[in-house]
Design a protein around this motif. Sequence first.
Motif, PDB file in Angstrom:
ATOM      1  N   ILE A 137       0.873  -1.262   0.123  1.00 46.03           N
ATOM      2  CA  ILE A 137       0.072  -0.027  -0.061  1.00 46.03           C
ATOM      3  C   ILE A 137       0.928   1.245   0.071  1.00 46.03           C
ATOM      4  O   ILE A 137       1.699   1.345   0.987  1.00 46.03           O
ATOM      5  CB  ILE A 137      -1.049   0.057   1.148  1.00 46.03           C
ATOM      6  N   GLY A 138       1.146   1.823  -0.942  1.00 46.85           N
ATOM      7  CA  GLY A 138       1.962   2.905  -1.310  1.00 46.85           C
ATOM      8  C   GLY A 138       3.327   2.504  -1.110  1.00 46.85           C
ATOM      9  O   GLY A 138       3.780   1.663  -1.451  1.00 46.85           O
ATOM     10  N   ASP A 139       3.976   3.247  -0.067  1.00 47.97           N
ATOM     11  CA  ASP A 139       5.522   2.985   0.376  1.00 47.97           C
ATOM     12  C   ASP A 139       5.596   2.012   1.683  1.00 47.97           C
ATOM     13  O   ASP A 139       6.243   1.725   2.168  1.00 47.97           O
ATOM     14  CB  ASP A 139       6.222   4.105   0.800  1.00 47.97           C
ATOM     15  N   VAL A 140       4.082   1.331   1.958  1.00 48.13           N
ATOM     16  CA  VAL A 140       4.230   0.671   3.158  1.00 48.13           C
ATOM     17  C   VAL A 140       3.950  -0.949   2.640  1.00 48.13           C
ATOM     18  O   VAL A 140       3.160  -1.173   1.514  1.00 48.13           O
ATOM     19  CB  VAL A 140       3.036   0.817   3.870  1.00 48.13           C
ATOM     20  N   ARG A 141       4.703  -1.959   3.135  1.00 44.45           N
ATOM     21  CA  ARG A 141       4.748  -3.081   2.893  1.00 44.45           C
ATOM     22  C   ARG A 141       4.050  -3.991   3.997  1.00 44.45           C
ATOM     23  O   ARG A 141       4.617  -3.782   5.254  1.00 44.45           O
ATOM     24  CB  ARG A 141       5.702  -3.759   2.290  1.00 44.45           C
ATOM     25  N   ILE A 142       3.016  -4.641   4.199  1.00 43.98           N
ATOM     26  CA  ILE A 142       2.344  -5.380   5.189  1.00 43.98           C
ATOM     27  C   ILE A 142       2.628  -6.946   4.956  1.00 43.98           C
ATOM     28  O   ILE A 142       2.170  -7.580   3.792  1.00 43.98           O
ATOM     29  CB  ILE A 142       0.829  -5.209   5.227  1.00 43.98           C
ATOM     30  N   THR A 143       2.982  -7.781   5.815  1.00 48.27           N
ATOM     31  CA  THR A 143       3.088  -9.237   5.770  1.00 48.27           C
ATOM     32  C   THR A 143       2.032  -9.709   6.768  1.00 48.27           C
ATOM     33  O   THR A 143       2.174  -9.180   7.791  1.00 48.27           O
ATOM     34  CB  THR A 143       4.524  -9.700   6.263  1.00 48.27           C
ATOM     35  N   VAL A 144       1.156 -10.753   6.526  1.00 44.04           N
ATOM     36  CA  VAL A 144       0.259 -11.293   7.222  1.00 44.04           C
ATOM     37  C   VAL A 144       1.072 -12.384   8.329  1.00 44.04           C
ATOM     38  O   VAL A 144       1.458 -13.221   7.471  1.00 44.04           O
ATOM     39  CB  VAL A 144      -0.827 -11.796   6.547  1.00 44.04           C
ATOM     40  N   THR A 145       0.975 -12.265   9.470  1.00 50.00           N
ATOM     41  CA  THR A 145       1.922 -12.971  10.112  1.00 50.00           C
ATOM     42  C   THR A 145       0.772 -14.059  10.937  1.00 50.00           C
ATOM     43  O   THR A 145      -0.201 -13.723  11.348  1.00 50.00           O
ATOM     44  CB  THR A 145       2.564 -12.543  11.079  1.00 50.00           C
ATOM     45  N   PRO A 146       1.259 -15.361  11.584  1.00 50.55           N
ATOM     46  CA  PRO A 146       0.207 -16.310  12.222  1.00 50.55           C
ATOM     47  C   PRO A 146       0.022 -15.891  13.613  1.00 50.55           C
ATOM     48  O   PRO A 146       0.761 -15.348  14.339  1.00 50.55           O
ATOM     49  CB  PRO A 146       1.095 -17.509  12.256  1.00 50.55           C
TER      50      PRO A 146
END
Length: 276
Positions: A137-146
């Motif tokens: 999202i834009g300059d933000v990277r999000i990783t879905v964690t357990p």
Amino acid sequence: MTASPAAVSRSSRGQAMAPPTVPIPASAFEPTDGTVLRWLGMAGFLINARGTLLAVDPLLEGFDMPVLIDFPIEAADIPRLDAVLVSHSDNDHYSVPTCTALAPVTRRFHSTRYVGELMTEAGMPAEGHDIGDVIDIGDVRITVTPADHSWQNAFPEPGQRVFRDEDCCGFRIDTPDGTIWAPGDSRLIRDHHLTMPSPDALLFDFSDSEWHFGFDGAVEMANAYPDADLLLHHWGSVDSPDFAPFNADPDTLWAVVANPQRIHVLAPGEPFRLGG
């Protein structure tokens, strides 16, 4: 603020309470030269990462238990959000009234596959994800964690679905100014929660609940990342002195957390700049 134990006030029933609310101004939604977080109360945060606006588990109205705080902003006063991140379906994280009110100003809701389906059925612009998925999202990277928080299976009701581990998640949020980890509600997963690259800020749930990290597990997690700022949440918001998930006490942390100066007892709405 980084508070001392004496700064934590208490309710008439002895429960630790959040500091007085700081209203969130309209300027909080304008572009910034850094990344600023604001605790919304409960488990929610507003993040402005150089103009990219995220809300994590926002709950601003319609909760079914008495609260101890004034919410720092009304959902109707939020002008825009690039994304809302929801970790699981419990109503203090997936607040249907709040998310419904935010839907007209939110580009996209992101959660697990299960919660994404619930949101889509409710008419929200939503996307469900698998554990390990990456969202840019834009300059933000999000990783879905357990996460491990399928407490419903221990209290089955007629016709209830079987909840799976992947119905809950956390979010590792990489911004231009550093990494924020929102692990979500979870029991401690030792080979995950203690082995990640260190975040710069940890959204820290320290309640002594068997379906959360538990106090000892939360402290162990905090000390696995001794340089991460600890932004306390999931405490001081709900009038529930006898209900462990909501009645954590910051005073219990100072003697057991390494580098205790990194403990931040924020007021709802108070700004915190990532990286100082």
